[in-house]
Write a protein that holds these residues in place. Structure first.
Motif, PDB file in Angstrom:
ATOM      1  N   THR A   1      -9.742  26.375 -12.449  1.00 21.20           N
ATOM      2  CA  THR A   1      -9.521  27.827 -12.274  1.00 21.20           C
ATOM      3  C   THR A   1      -8.063  28.041 -13.185  1.00 21.20           C
ATOM      4  N   ILE A   2      -8.191  29.460 -13.575  1.00 23.05           N
ATOM      5  CA  ILE A   2      -6.939  29.896 -14.370  1.00 23.05           C
ATOM      6  C   ILE A   2      -5.824  30.225 -13.170  1.00 23.05           C
ATOM      7  N   PRO A   3      -4.639  29.620 -13.544  1.00 23.68           N
ATOM      8  CA  PRO A   3      -3.649  29.940 -12.403  1.00 23.68           C
ATOM      9  C   PRO A   3      -3.249  31.468 -12.512  1.00 23.68           C
ATOM     10  N   SER A   4      -2.829  32.021 -11.406  1.00 23.67           N
ATOM     11  CA  SER A   4      -2.321  33.563 -11.464  1.00 23.67           C
ATOM     12  C   SER A   4      -1.283  33.746 -12.167  1.00 23.67           C
ATOM     13  N   ILE A   5      -0.482  32.684 -12.321  1.00 20.82           N
ATOM     14  CA  ILE A   5       0.787  33.079 -12.973  1.00 20.82           C
ATOM     15  C   ILE A   5       0.676  32.918 -14.605  1.00 20.82           C
ATOM     16  N   ILE A   6      -0.514  33.002 -14.858  1.00 20.12           N
ATOM     17  CA  ILE A   6      -0.843  33.531 -16.404  1.00 20.12           C
ATOM     18  C   ILE A   6      -0.412  35.143 -16.643  1.00 20.12           C
ATOM     19  N   GLU A   7      -0.236  35.632 -15.570  1.00 19.44           N
ATOM     20  CA  GLU A   7       0.220  37.064 -15.611  1.00 19.44           C
ATOM     21  C   GLU A   7       1.654  37.063 -15.964  1.00 19.44           C
ATOM     22  N   ASN A   8       2.394  36.125 -15.933  1.00 21.07           N
ATOM     23  CA  ASN A   8       3.662  35.891 -16.443  1.00 21.07           C
ATOM     24  C   ASN A   8       3.811  36.013 -17.933  1.00 21.07           C
ATOM     25  N   VAL A   9       2.631  35.821 -18.666  1.00 24.73           N
ATOM     26  CA  VAL A   9       2.530  35.984 -20.113  1.00 24.73           C
ATOM     27  C   VAL A   9       2.324  37.249 -20.334  1.00 24.73           C
ATOM     28  N   SER A  10       3.399  38.197 -20.300  1.00 27.47           N
ATOM     29  CA  SER A  10       3.332  39.796 -20.137  1.00 27.47           C
ATOM     30  C   SER A  10       2.890  40.358 -21.608  1.00 27.47           C
ATOM     31  N   GLU A  11       2.953  39.586 -22.765  1.00 30.97           N
ATOM     32  CA  GLU A  11       2.753  40.324 -23.864  1.00 30.97           C
ATOM     33  C   GLU A  11       1.179  39.803 -24.400  1.00 30.97           C
ATOM     34  N   LEU A  12       0.458  39.125 -23.534  1.00 33.62           N
ATOM     35  CA  LEU A  12      -0.815  38.426 -23.803  1.00 33.62           C
ATOM     36  C   LEU A  12      -1.823  39.630 -24.166  1.00 33.62           C
ATOM     37  N   ARG A  13      -2.345  39.656 -25.281  1.00 32.54           N
ATOM     38  CA  ARG A  13      -3.436  40.541 -25.895  1.00 32.54           C
ATOM     39  C   ARG A  13      -4.794  39.937 -25.865  1.00 32.54           C
ATOM     40  N   ARG A  14      -5.106  38.646 -26.500  1.00 34.59           N
ATOM     41  CA  ARG A  14      -6.301  37.818 -26.454  1.00 34.59           C
ATOM     42  C   ARG A  14      -5.999  36.729 -25.598  1.00 34.59           C
ATOM     43  N   PHE A  15      -7.132  36.626 -24.532  1.00 31.88           N
ATOM     44  CA  PHE A  15      -7.104  35.352 -23.709  1.00 31.88           C
ATOM     45  C   PHE A  15      -8.469  34.918 -23.696  1.00 31.88           C
ATOM     46  N   ILE A  16      -8.888  33.903 -24.249  1.00 31.43           N
ATOM     47  CA  ILE A  16     -10.476  33.863 -24.581  1.00 31.43           C
ATOM     48  C   ILE A  16     -10.600  32.366 -24.288  1.00 31.43           C
ATOM     49  N   LEU A  17     -11.573  31.964 -23.144  1.00 30.69           N
ATOM     50  CA  LEU A  17     -11.799  30.902 -22.692  1.00 30.69           C
ATOM     51  C   LEU A  17     -13.405  30.589 -22.520  1.00 30.69           C
TER      52      LEU A  17
END
Length: 225
Positions: free
Chosen positions: A209-225
């Protein structure tokens, strides 16, 4: 003073690299790190002084990547890697063409390949090695390239997991490893890339699973898995 002989130079280079790579790995003759150390010590015509640690480690990191991902026998284009040129020139311009395909990759323009430096002409800040038949895994030493802001290695044959050390690359803006054969769980260290705007890992073999702390990457525009 006479230049150090080969044995002494190897000892000096090894000592300079020990803070960054385990001596067990450096001394393993089958490891890409050992191969890179030997190349820098004996074969590299540039003969970077062992006390020029920044330059030596940057060159070592790129050489380790080369040996780790099939640079000697698999890469379609070696893009001037392992030449006597400064590593800022380990690249080549390629004839522009449009990548034909479907999805996000359709219409992507390919104009260059290799590693490129920032305006200081010293520090590597971008890596373009897409569509170059890279095999094997990414070494931990890629994280020694702390000036990297962009990694483009999509559509290769990379295997193994994403090194956790990649989270130390705090200047990384874009990492694109899509369309490889990378496995393992989603590396939580990617959540440490606080300046990342684009994280693209589609069409690999990642699990979990994707860890919830990915929200720490506040400038993220494209996140493609």
């Amino acid at each position: 003073a006479d230049p150090p002989n080969k044995t002494t130079r190897l000892e000096l280079v090894r000592k300079a690299l020990e803070p960054f790579t385990s001596f067990l790995v450096l001394d393993d003759p089958t490891s890409p790190q050992h191969r890179a150390m030997i190349w820098i010590s004996y074969e590299d015509k540039r003969m970077v002084p062992a006390d020029d640690v920044f330059h030596l480690v940057q060159r070592y990191a790129i050489a380790t990547l080369f040996f780790s991902t099939g640079g000697e026998d698999a890469w379609h284009n070696k893009t001037n890697f392992l030449s006597s040129d400064h590593e800022c020139n380990w690249n080549e311009e390629v004839p522009e063409y449009m990548l034909e395909g479907i999805g996000w990759s359709s219409g992507v323009k390919i104009t260059k390949r290799g590693v490129y430096c920032s305006e200081d002409n010293v520090t590597i800040d971008s890596m373009f090695l897409a569509l170059n038949n890279l095999t094997g895994g990414l070494p931990n030493e890629i994280s020694l390239l702390t000036g990297l802001s962009r990694i483009e290695m999509w559509r290769n044959k990379l295997t193994g997991s994403i090194p956790s050390s990649i989270g130390n690359m705090t200047k990384l803006d874009t990492i694109n490893l899509s369309f490889n054969e990378i496995n393992g769980t989603f590396p939580t260290s990617l959540c440490d890339l606080v300046k990342a705007k684009n994280i693209m890992l589609a069409n690999n073999k990642l699990s979990g699973t994707i860890p919830s702390i990915i929200e720490n990457v506040s400038e993220l525009r494209r996140f493609i898995l």
